[in-house]
Design an enzyme around this catalytic site. Structure first.
Site, mmCIF file in Angstrom:
data_model
loop_
_atom_site.group_PDB
_atom_site.id
_atom_site.type_symbol
_atom_site.label_atom_id
_atom_site.label_comp_id
_atom_site.label_asym_id
_atom_site.label_seq_id
_atom_site.Cartn_x
_atom_site.Cartn_y
_atom_site.Cartn_z
ATOM 1 N N LYS A 93 -3.300 -2.236 6.921
ATOM 2 C CA LYS A 93 -3.160 -2.461 5.465
ATOM 3 C C LYS A 93 -3.748 -3.890 5.262
ATOM 4 O O LYS A 93 -3.898 -4.676 5.824
ATOM 5 C CB LYS A 93 -1.526 -2.548 5.034
ATOM 6 C CG LYS A 93 -0.733 -1.182 5.311
ATOM 7 C CD LYS A 93 0.668 -1.386 4.992
ATOM 8 C CE LYS A 93 1.305 -0.101 5.062
ATOM 9 N NZ LYS A 93 2.856 -0.064 4.820
ATOM 10 N N ALA A 110 1.647 11.400 5.408
ATOM 11 C CA ALA A 110 2.377 10.846 6.450
ATOM 12 C C ALA A 110 3.347 9.829 6.073
ATOM 13 O O ALA A 110 2.984 8.880 5.345
ATOM 14 C CB ALA A 110 1.423 10.483 7.625
ATOM 15 N N LYS A 156 -8.831 8.550 -5.123
ATOM 16 C CA LYS A 156 -7.834 7.979 -4.436
ATOM 17 C C LYS A 156 -7.273 6.708 -4.877
ATOM 18 O O LYS A 156 -6.107 6.608 -4.839
ATOM 19 C CB LYS A 156 -8.134 7.962 -2.941
ATOM 20 C CG LYS A 156 -7.208 7.666 -2.117
ATOM 21 C CD LYS A 156 -6.035 8.745 -2.034
ATOM 22 C CE LYS A 156 -4.762 8.365 -1.181
ATOM 23 N NZ LYS A 156 -5.148 8.661 0.391
ATOM 24 N N GLU A 195 0.897 -4.163 -0.945
ATOM 25 C CA GLU A 195 -0.501 -3.944 -1.311
ATOM 26 C C GLU A 195 -0.883 -4.061 -2.796
ATOM 27 O O GLU A 195 -1.665 -3.123 -3.345
ATOM 28 C CB GLU A 195 -1.300 -2.749 -0.556
ATOM 29 C CG GLU A 195 -1.223 -3.048 0.864
ATOM 30 C CD GLU A 195 -1.820 -1.696 1.739
ATOM 31 O OE1 GLU A 195 -3.188 -2.011 2.242
ATOM 32 O OE2 GLU A 195 -1.666 -0.561 1.474
#
Length: 310
Positions: A89, A141, A192, A273
């Site tokens: 990340k 996930a 995305k 983030e």
């Protein structure tokens, strides 16, 4: 879009001269990649922040255990692997950087991209000669508190079309992780990024995907995505007016209890983030003279949620 590594049955045989593969960052994405490789007989080396004897992926009725250990000491990286999958990340980049340099050399890296920026946040930390290939991750996930990961759908990556993708295609060929090639990777990356930006609403509310079934949340999501699409187009992405509704429909198609990484981080009290997923859209909007009033509010709230004070 061209799909080039659909799963085969049985798994592709292991080449006697199979490359040494490393996965840096065995969270939800990294564990999924590592499990797909191990299942096909290509067990990778594992590097991360938390020492673990093994990784575990739950996918439908399958339980895949990837033998470790997960190495946490940069001094344990003695030489470059032949292929590196980077699934770290943005909030963890600076801490992981010393170990990366030992894995670099001329090794091809496949990096999960959380931004559509031409200068991703990990680029200052690798050597100039390292081949870094961005990838867009499309699989749901979810990491659990015990360290295991639940894969709740198909595993799929998108890579930019070109010769640099060939090594990654071969490494993943015959695994449960499919690979698509895109001749317009910028547009795929922006799509995305917009999905990730909208997922920030889950971190603000503390709710999972079921929240998007609410009409008021759906309308807020549409409005946020509409202004964000204008920024994406100004940056060169080819995204139509239908994209906001398609992204919202994707959230609504998920199981109601499906989480996302930024919500998982909030629940664990980790930094969010927010900058590479939300702040970047507001910044680029200002640079292009495009108002992003909804995004500015969401970014400010996420920043405060992540960084405080208070």
């Amino acid at each position: 879009m061209l799909r080039v590594t659909d799963r085969e049955t049985p798994f592709a045989p292991v080449d006697a001269a199979a490359p040494e593969i490393a996965v840096i960052g065995p969270g939800a994405i990294g564990t999924t990649i590592a499990a797909a490789l191990h299942e096909a007989g290509r067990t990778p080396l594992l590097y991360g922040r938390t020492p673990r004897p093994e990784l575990e992926l739950l996918a439908g009725d399958d339980r895949i255990t990837v033998p470790g250990p997960v190495r946490t000491d940069p001094d344990q990286v003695s030489h470059p692997a032949d292929v590196v999958f980077l699934a770290v990340k943005a909030t963890q980049i600076d801490g992981a950087a010393p170990g990366w340099r030992r894995s670099a050399g001329r090794t091809p890296w496949c990096a999960s991209s959380r931004t559509a920026s031409s200068r991703p946040p990990w680029s200052p930390h690798v050597r100039r000669e390292t081949s870094i290939l961005p990838s867009v991750v499309w699989f749901p996930a979810q990491a659990h508190a015990d360290g295991s990961v639940r894969l709740r759908g198909e595993a799929r990556l998108t890579l930019p079309a070109g010769r640099d993708s060939e090594r990654i295609i071969e490494v993943l060929r015959g695994t449960r992780c499919a690979v698509d090639l895109s001749s317009d990777f910028l547009s795929v990356a922006w799509r995305k990024l917009l999905q990730n930006a909208a997922a920030g609403l889950m971190a603000l509310t503390g709710r999972r995907s079921g929240m998007f079934a609410r009409d008021d949340v759906a309308e807020l999501t549409r409005a946020y995505l509409r202004e964000s699409v204008l920024v994406a187009r100004a940056e060169g992405a080819q995204l139509g007016d239908e994209v906001p509704e398609e992204i919202l429909a994707r959230f609504r198609s998920f199981p109601a209890d499906l989480s996302t990484s930024i919500l998982t981080d909030r629940e664990a009290g980790r930094p969010l983030e927010w900058d590479v997923r939300n702040g970047v859209i507001s910044r680029l909007g200002r640079a292009h003279g495009i108002p992003t009033p909804i995004g500015d509010i969401i970014t400010s709230l996420l920043a405060a949620t992540s960084d405080g004070p208070g």
